[in-house]
Write a protein that holds these residues in place. Structure first.
Motif, PDB file in Angstrom:
ATOM      1  N   ASP A 256      63.258 -30.310  52.840  1.00  0.00           N
ATOM      2  CA  ASP A 256      63.889 -31.141  51.825  1.00  0.00           C
ATOM      3  C   ASP A 256      63.260 -30.820  50.470  1.00  0.00           C
ATOM      4  N   LYS A 260      69.358 -33.701  45.126  1.00  0.00           N
ATOM      5  CA  LYS A 260      70.698 -33.690  45.712  1.00  0.00           C
ATOM      6  C   LYS A 260      71.394 -32.347  45.548  1.00  0.00           C
ATOM      7  N   THR A 262      72.060 -28.301  45.835  1.00  0.00           N
ATOM      8  CA  THR A 262      71.878 -27.266  46.856  1.00  0.00           C
ATOM      9  C   THR A 262      71.047 -26.110  46.300  1.00  0.00           C
ATOM     10  N   CYS A 501      73.145 -29.194  50.734  1.00  0.00           N
ATOM     11  CA  CYS A 501      73.335 -30.642  50.812  1.00  0.00           C
ATOM     12  C   CYS A 501      74.757 -30.842  51.325  1.00  0.00           C
ATOM     13  N   CYS A 502      74.865 -31.166  52.608  1.00  0.00           N
ATOM     14  CA  CYS A 502      76.155 -31.160  53.296  1.00  0.00           C
ATOM     15  C   CYS A 502      77.184 -32.017  52.560  1.00  0.00           C
ATOM     16  N   THR A 504      78.385 -31.672  49.576  1.00  0.00           N
ATOM     17  CA  THR A 504      78.228 -31.796  48.129  1.00  0.00           C
ATOM     18  C   THR A 504      79.463 -31.320  47.389  1.00  0.00           C
ATOM     19  N   THR A 535      70.076 -31.915  54.695  1.00  0.00           N
ATOM     20  CA  THR A 535      70.426 -33.131  53.950  1.00  0.00           C
ATOM     21  C   THR A 535      71.942 -33.252  53.820  1.00  0.00           C
ATOM     22  N   ILE A 536      72.388 -34.455  53.430  1.00  0.00           N
ATOM     23  CA  ILE A 536      73.820 -34.702  53.285  1.00  0.00           C
ATOM     24  C   ILE A 536      74.066 -35.510  52.020  1.00  0.00           C
ATOM     25  N   ALA A 537      75.143 -35.208  51.325  1.00  0.00           N
ATOM     26  CA  ALA A 537      75.472 -35.878  50.071  1.00  0.00           C
ATOM     27  C   ALA A 537      75.952 -37.316  50.322  1.00  0.00           C
ATOM     28  N   THR A 538      75.657 -38.193  49.372  1.00  0.00           N
ATOM     29  CA  THR A 538      76.120 -39.574  49.441  1.00  0.00           C
ATOM     30  C   THR A 538      76.847 -39.917  48.144  1.00  0.00           C
ATOM     31  N   TYR A 558      71.717 -38.127  47.810  1.00  0.00           N
ATOM     32  CA  TYR A 558      71.675 -37.483  49.117  1.00  0.00           C
ATOM     33  C   TYR A 558      70.778 -38.301  50.030  1.00  0.00           C
ATOM     34  N   GLU A 559      70.866 -38.004  51.314  1.00  0.00           N
ATOM     35  CA  GLU A 559      69.950 -38.577  52.293  1.00  0.00           C
ATOM     36  C   GLU A 559      69.665 -37.527  53.354  1.00  0.00           C
TER      37      GLU A 559
END
Length: 599
Positions: A256, A260, A262, A501-502, A504, A535-538, A558-559
């Motif tokens: 990580d 947020k 990539t 960042c999945c 994004t 990680t994944i985007a929020t 991201y989280e």
């Protein structure tokens, strides 16, 4: 009487006419005879009849290159006629004289001159092509592992001929350096050639004889016969333990970055050797990156640093932010000593960031860091190597693979990417780990074509793309323009790390083109479902299913998805440790909403 006179008169007239005619005939006959006997009288006085010419006499002789003249005279009237005699064109040449001698490598010339008109004629004497070689001189002695060379010089034209002296293959080995085998780990015998530095390794098999402590755990290798077996993740991958990472044969860290955005920043650790591939995604990531690396790089030396290409999301943390007049990035703050840095052979970048990156490279070079370009590594020039061994046993290597755009400038910076393959030799065969940076479709296809065209007689496991790579770092963060079908068919990955960042929307509002793209997933899916993302985007903007687009590129943050992902080899077993979860991409809620599994 009158009639008689009249008849007399008429008869007299006839006689007179006859006389006159006779006289005229005589005169004409006389003139004709005179013309025949003395035509000159008529020519001189009456201008009657042609000239009576003498023979032509040469006044000026015609030569090979100059006209002449001749004359003749009329013997009756004295008129003179002049005639021009054309040049003969037949030169009277001297013998050929060489003015410049032809040699083995250069034409010569010869000349001849007409003795009459002075005209010159030149012709070429073609180069003989036959050098007059001197003796061979050895310019580089062949050793056991390295070809030598010798040259000879033409004494006439100074051309130089070079020949390779093949390596002798006869190493001068030193004594064996032994690393003892233990109960759970093989030992090694290593010896080094004192001439070329090549090493030879022999494996000493593990004894298999554990030495157990009171707790039932081997005090040498840590083997616990009562421990549960590691959970299988499929495709020869097992769940790992963070406690094992520091002692792994080799480990690959996708961690990580604290942002947020990539970007790539991959730490590879092999014993006491560390490799860092890229330093993205933003300048603000410097502290996070240095803190993470510091956990594993305990000697403060990054032995190898690779900057795959010049995009911001791969190099900005090398530069960092400017504070107090200086930058704080990895090439500027001296947090780590860098042994060797490898940069692309080509770039399309003219940005301030790239200029600052290159200034940082020059800075560490001045402090002793070796700096090579990828093309130097691939061609092994100027001290660079195509293959670097990361452990003393010589069983784990970092290999710089071929890229057409090391040598040819592309239109897209991504195709400049340095491509690396890490290989561990094990008793059961090689384990391979492939990193292609952001290489695009054109670069991938050219690389595949290059390795497919290696002649069969020269193919080894080290000069072809291996099938069934144990780990593939998805090209360009899972972009639709990378991880092409051609490359996937060639390497058939078992496990894939997508460093992004999945989901994004940083680069696009088109759903199918957000990372990882549907196209990349479709190309990977026939070979594995082991696709992992850190990680994944929020906070994504509103999604319109009818257009398959988001309302804007903005997103909240991201989280962690899987969190820090560490793939590693331990005693011949490939494992994955994740700090947050072990969720495969296709099992995520995001995937169920925005992607399909087309297998």
């Amino acid at each position: 009487m009158a009639n008689r006179n009249s008849r007399k008169t008429a008869r007299g007239g006839k006689i007179l006419l006859a006389v006159i005619i006779i006289i005229l005939v005589i005169i004409i006959a006389a003139l004709a005879v005179l013309y025949c006997l003395r035509p000159d009288i008529y020519h001189n006085y009456l201008g009657i009849g042609g000239h009576n010419w003498t023979e032509w006499e040469t006044e000026t002789e015609a030569t090979c290159g100059t006209s002449g003249t001749s004359t003749r005279e009329c013997t009756w009237c004295g008129e003179v006629e002049v005639r021009t005699d054309s040049a003969t064109g037949n030169h009277t040449w001297t013998d050929w004289t060489v003015t410049e001698q032809n040699t083995c490598g250069a034409d010569g010339y010869e000349i001849r001159t007409c003795t009459v008109c002075g005209q010159e004629q030149t012709q070429t004497l073609n180069a003989t092509g036959q050098h007059s070689w001197g003796e061979w001189t050895v310019t580089l002695e062949a050793t056991c592992g390295t070809d030598g060379s010798r040259t000879r010089t033409c004494s006439v034209c100074s051309a130089v001929q070079t020949e390779t002296i093949l390596a002798t293959g006869n190493h001068t080995w030193g004594d064996w350096d032994i690393t003892e085998a233990t109960c759970g780990a093989d030992g090694y015998e290593i010896r080094t050639c004192s001439v070329c530095g090549q090493t030879e390794t022999e494996v000493i098999p593990a004894t298999g004889e554990h030495v157990y402590g009171d707790d039932g755990v081997c005090i040498i290798c840590g083997y616990n016969p009562n421990a549960a077996e590691a959970a299988s993740l499929g495709h020869d991958l097992y769940e790992g333990d963070i406690a094992d990472v520091s002692t792994a044969d080799i480990s690959f860290h996708f961690f990580d970055l604290g942002t947020k955005y990539t970007g790539d920043c991959i730490l590879i650790k092999c014993g006491n050797t560390e490799v860092l591939i890229d330093a993205g995604a933003r300048a603000a990531c410097v502290s996070t990156i240095e803190a993470y690396i510091g956990q594993y790089c305990t000697d403060g030396v990054l032995d190898y640093v690779i900057a795959t290409h010049g995009d911001q999301d791969h190099i900005e943390a090398f530069v960092g932010s400017k504070s107090g007049g200086s930058y704080n990035g990895l090439l500027y703050d001296d947090a780590f000593t860098i042994g060797t840095i490898i940069i692309p052979g080509q770039t399309t970048k003219t940005t301030t960031l790239y200029s600052n990156f290159m200034a940082g490279v020059e800075r560490v070079e001045a402090e002793g860091t070796a700096v090579y370009t990828a093309d130097q590594c691939y061609e092994e020039t100027d001290g660079a190597k195509r293959q670097y061994y990361l452990n003393d046993a010589g069983t784990i290597s970092m290999n710089i693979l071929y890229n057409y755009y090391y040598f040819n400038k592309p239109s897209d910076e991504n195709n400049c990417s340095v491509v690396t393959l890490f290989t561990e030799e094990t008793d059961s065969g090689n384990r391979n780990f492939l990193f292609t940076g952001d290489l695009e479709e054109d670069g991938e296809e050219k690389m595949v074509e290059y390795y497919q065209n290696v002649p069969a007689a020269y193919r080894t496991e080290y000069n072809i793309l291996p099938q069934g790579v144990d780990l593939y770092k998805a090209g360009h963060h899972g972009s639709k323009t990378s991880s092409t079908q051609a490359l996937m068919d060639a390497v058939q990955p078992k496990n894939v790390a997508v460093y992004c960042c999945c989901g994004t929307t940083e680069y696009t509002v088109n759903n199918l083109n957000t990372f990882p793209t549907q196209a990349a997933i479709d190309h990977i899916a026939p070979y594995t479902d082991n696709i992992f993302i850190p990680t994944i985007a929020t906070g994504l903007s509103d999604y319109d299913a009818s257009t398959d687009k988001f309302a804007s590129q903005s997103f909240g943050g991201y989280e962690l998805l899987n969190g820090n992902m560490i793939f590693y080899m331990e005693n011949g077993v490939f494992k994955l440790y994740c700090s947050n979860s072990y969720t495969k991409l296709k099992d995520t809620d995001w995937f169920q909403t925005y992607r399909t599994w087309n297998v």
